[in-house]
Enzyme design. Structure first.
Site, PDB file in Angstrom:
ATOM      1  N   GLY A  85       0.815  -1.212   0.000  1.00 48.87           N
ATOM      2  CA  GLY A  85       0.000   0.000   0.000  1.00 48.87           C
ATOM      3  C   GLY A  85       0.842   1.252   0.000  1.00 48.87           C
ATOM      4  O   GLY A  85       1.908   1.303   0.619  1.00 48.87           O
ATOM      5  N   LYS A 160       5.766 -10.946   1.985  1.00 51.85           N
ATOM      6  CA  LYS A 160       4.539 -10.337   2.512  1.00 51.85           C
ATOM      7  C   LYS A 160       4.268 -10.978   3.854  1.00 51.85           C
ATOM      8  O   LYS A 160       4.247 -12.209   3.975  1.00 51.85           O
ATOM      9  CB  LYS A 160       3.359 -10.561   1.560  1.00 51.85           C
ATOM     10  CG  LYS A 160       2.095  -9.807   1.989  1.00 51.85           C
ATOM     11  CD  LYS A 160       2.282  -8.296   1.885  1.00 51.85           C
ATOM     12  CE  LYS A 160       1.088  -7.529   2.466  1.00 51.85           C
ATOM     13  NZ  LYS A 160       1.223  -6.087   2.338  1.00 51.85           N
ATOM     14  N   ARG A 192       7.876  -6.918   9.781  1.00 49.80           N
ATOM     15  CA  ARG A 192       8.802  -6.706   8.673  1.00 49.80           C
ATOM     16  C   ARG A 192      10.234  -7.013   9.107  1.00 49.80           C
ATOM     17  O   ARG A 192      11.004  -7.656   8.376  1.00 49.80           O
ATOM     18  CB  ARG A 192       8.713  -5.263   8.172  1.00 49.80           C
ATOM     19  CG  ARG A 192       7.425  -4.912   7.440  1.00 49.80           C
ATOM     20  CD  ARG A 192       7.507  -3.542   6.779  1.00 49.80           C
ATOM     21  NE  ARG A 192       7.705  -2.461   7.738  1.00 49.80           N
ATOM     22  CZ  ARG A 192       6.763  -1.621   8.126  1.00 49.80           C
ATOM     23  NH1 ARG A 192       5.531  -1.727   7.630  1.00 49.80           N
ATOM     24  NH2 ARG A 192       7.030  -0.648   8.985  1.00 49.80           N
ATOM     25  N   SER A 230       6.882  -6.451   3.351  1.00 51.12           N
ATOM     26  CA  SER A 230       5.715  -5.575   3.401  1.00 51.12           C
ATOM     27  C   SER A 230       4.659  -6.232   4.279  1.00 51.12           C
ATOM     28  O   SER A 230       4.316  -7.405   4.066  1.00 51.12           O
ATOM     29  CB  SER A 230       5.170  -5.357   1.985  1.00 51.12           C
ATOM     30  OG  SER A 230       4.008  -4.564   2.004  1.00 51.12           O
ATOM     31  N   ARG A 328       8.330   6.887   1.172  1.00 54.20           N
ATOM     32  CA  ARG A 328       7.985   6.340  -0.148  1.00 54.20           C
ATOM     33  C   ARG A 328       7.996   7.438  -1.207  1.00 54.20           C
ATOM     34  O   ARG A 328       8.484   7.238  -2.326  1.00 54.20           O
ATOM     35  CB  ARG A 328       6.619   5.645  -0.107  1.00 54.20           C
ATOM     36  CG  ARG A 328       6.655   4.213   0.375  1.00 54.20           C
ATOM     37  CD  ARG A 328       5.327   3.499   0.126  1.00 54.20           C
ATOM     38  NE  ARG A 328       4.241   4.092   0.877  1.00 54.20           N
ATOM     39  CZ  ARG A 328       3.859   3.704   2.097  1.00 54.20           C
ATOM     40  NH1 ARG A 328       4.511   2.725   2.708  1.00 54.20           N
ATOM     41  NH2 ARG A 328       2.855   4.285   2.717  1.00 54.20           N
ATOM     42  N   GLN A 353      16.257  -3.987   6.716  1.00 52.95           N
ATOM     43  CA  GLN A 353      16.346  -4.141   5.261  1.00 52.95           C
ATOM     44  C   GLN A 353      17.250  -3.021   4.757  1.00 52.95           C
ATOM     45  O   GLN A 353      16.796  -1.932   4.458  1.00 52.95           O
ATOM     46  CB  GLN A 353      14.948  -4.050   4.645  1.00 52.95           C
ATOM     47  CG  GLN A 353      14.000  -5.131   5.163  1.00 52.95           C
ATOM     48  CD  GLN A 353      12.549  -4.678   5.128  1.00 52.95           C
ATOM     49  OE1 GLN A 353      11.942  -4.643   4.052  1.00 52.95           O
ATOM     50  NE2 GLN A 353      11.988  -4.338   6.272  1.00 52.95           N
ATOM     51  N   GLY A 358      18.331   3.628   4.720  1.00 53.41           N
ATOM     52  CA  GLY A 358      18.517   3.193   3.339  1.00 53.41           C
ATOM     53  C   GLY A 358      17.679   1.972   3.038  1.00 53.41           C
ATOM     54  O   GLY A 358      16.675   1.714   3.694  1.00 53.41           O
TER      55      GLY A 358
END
Length: 368
Positions: A85, A160, A192, A230, A328, A353, A358
């Protein structure tokens, strides 16, 4: 029998728009039995209550069910669905449909794709070592499915993962179990993060001895340079897609990756583009090179220290717009400027991640 991977990028008019997918199938350009995964960017808020993800998954399952001779639940049980999303800034909503077919073509060394799933998690397992270890097992299984025998052959792992809702927390409490957090938004980051550390464990980026419940979401020095996770309310298990390069696969697709050290690390994006055979010449891709770009996948995260190269940002201090939404939009603008396109898979929330602030970036392109 040699295998060949393909990606079909389909623009969408709204989260439930499956008309482009159906058109490709009806035209004979896409075979439903060959679909192994669908990634998508939907225009929700990317937070706990972003039901555009669940809406998209439901509509995709409904569209594919009669074409595969399955129930909608049957489709969702076998096709990995990763809806991310948030299309803030200029990001364009779209679907990436991944297919794998058997072919008589000779193996040339090309993009390889494998998928795997964990079992459904109990709420008390989310954001903890149980999720880390289950994810690592799923990554290894997806590698096996793709014929990737070495972690060095893996360029990107998309996961996911679920999150905690008030109802899920209450169910755990009713059984006398304690969850990792009672904050549903915080649970997204922990899920996540645990998923990313599972990837790092499977790819031998982080040793098992360094991992524990206590480091998840806290020790940001532990990270994967190839993980993208995600979180969403629409599932209870982890769905894993491994992208790599195998000498045993055929086709004209190749993949490369790099790690952005911060949100404006344009050279890292260009390094990944060059690794996939795209000429950057230090600037934006030209029309021909941009046309060979099949997909760009990247993680975005505001730095925890509130600065970018020593200059203050306010992403964490904005009470009106969630910090990951800012990230984002920022990273989306950087990568869009690099490639001259906006239909890019920019996912927010990069716990473990890539380095703090980053995130990993992967490029899939057609060989010239």
């Amino acid at each position: 029998m040699t295998r060949r991977a393909a990606l079909h990028l389909i623009p969408t008019a709204h989260p439930g728009d499956v008309s482009g997918l159906e058109a490709l199938i009806d035209q004979g350009r896409l075979s439903p039995p060959e679909i192994v995964a669908i990634l998508g960017k939907t225009e929700g808020n990317g937070c706990v209550n972003d039901f555009t993800r669940a809406f998209a998954v439901a509509e995709l399952g409904t569209a594919l069910a009669p074409r595969l001779g399955l129930s909608r639940a049957g489709v969702l049980a076998q096709v990995a669905m990763v809806m991310s999303g948030g299309t803030e800034g200029g990001l364009s909503p779209h679907l990436l449909v991944l297919t794998v077919e058997n072919t008589q073509e000779p193996a040339t060394g090309a993009l390889a794709i494998g998928t795997a799933f964990t079992e459904a998690f109990h709420p008390e397992e989310i954001g903890r070592m149980a999720q880390v270890e289950a994810t690592a097992r799923a990554v290894r299984e997806a590698m096996r499915q793709a014929g990737l025998s070495s972690p060095g052959q893996v360029h990107f792992v998309q996961v996911k993962c679920p999150l905690l809702t008030t109802a899920r927390i209450g169910e755990a409490v009713s059984r006398g179990k304690a969850v990792a957090t009672a904050d549903t938004y915080e649970s997204m980051g922990l899920s996540r993060g645990a998923s990313a550390l599972g990837v790092a464990l499977a790819l031998e980026e982080v040793p098992r001895a360094a991992l524990s419940d206590g480091v998840i979401g806290h020790d940001l020095s532990l990270w994967s340079g190839r993980a993208s996770a995600s979180a969403g309310v629409e599932l209870e298990r982890n769905e894993v897609i491994v992208f790599g390069t195998s000498p045993e696969w055929a086709g004209d697709l190749c993949i490369a990756h790099a790690v952005m050290r911060d949100a404006i690390d344009l050279p890292a994006v260009q390094k990944a583009l060059r690794g996939a055979g795209l000429s950057t010449d230090g600037g934006q891709l030209g029309p021909e090179e941009a046309g060979r770009l099949v997909a760009l996948l990247v993680k975005a995260e505001p730095s925890s220290h509130g600065t970018i190269r020593g200059r203050r940002h306010i992403m964490w201090d904005d009470s009106d717009i969630n910090a990951t939404r800012h990230a984002r939009a920022l990273v989306g603008g950087v990568v869009a400027a690099a490639v001259g396109r906006t239909d890019l898979f920019v996912s927010g929330g990069a716990e473990h991640q890539g380095p703090d602030g980053g995130g990993p970036v992967a490029v899939i392109a057609r060989r010239q």
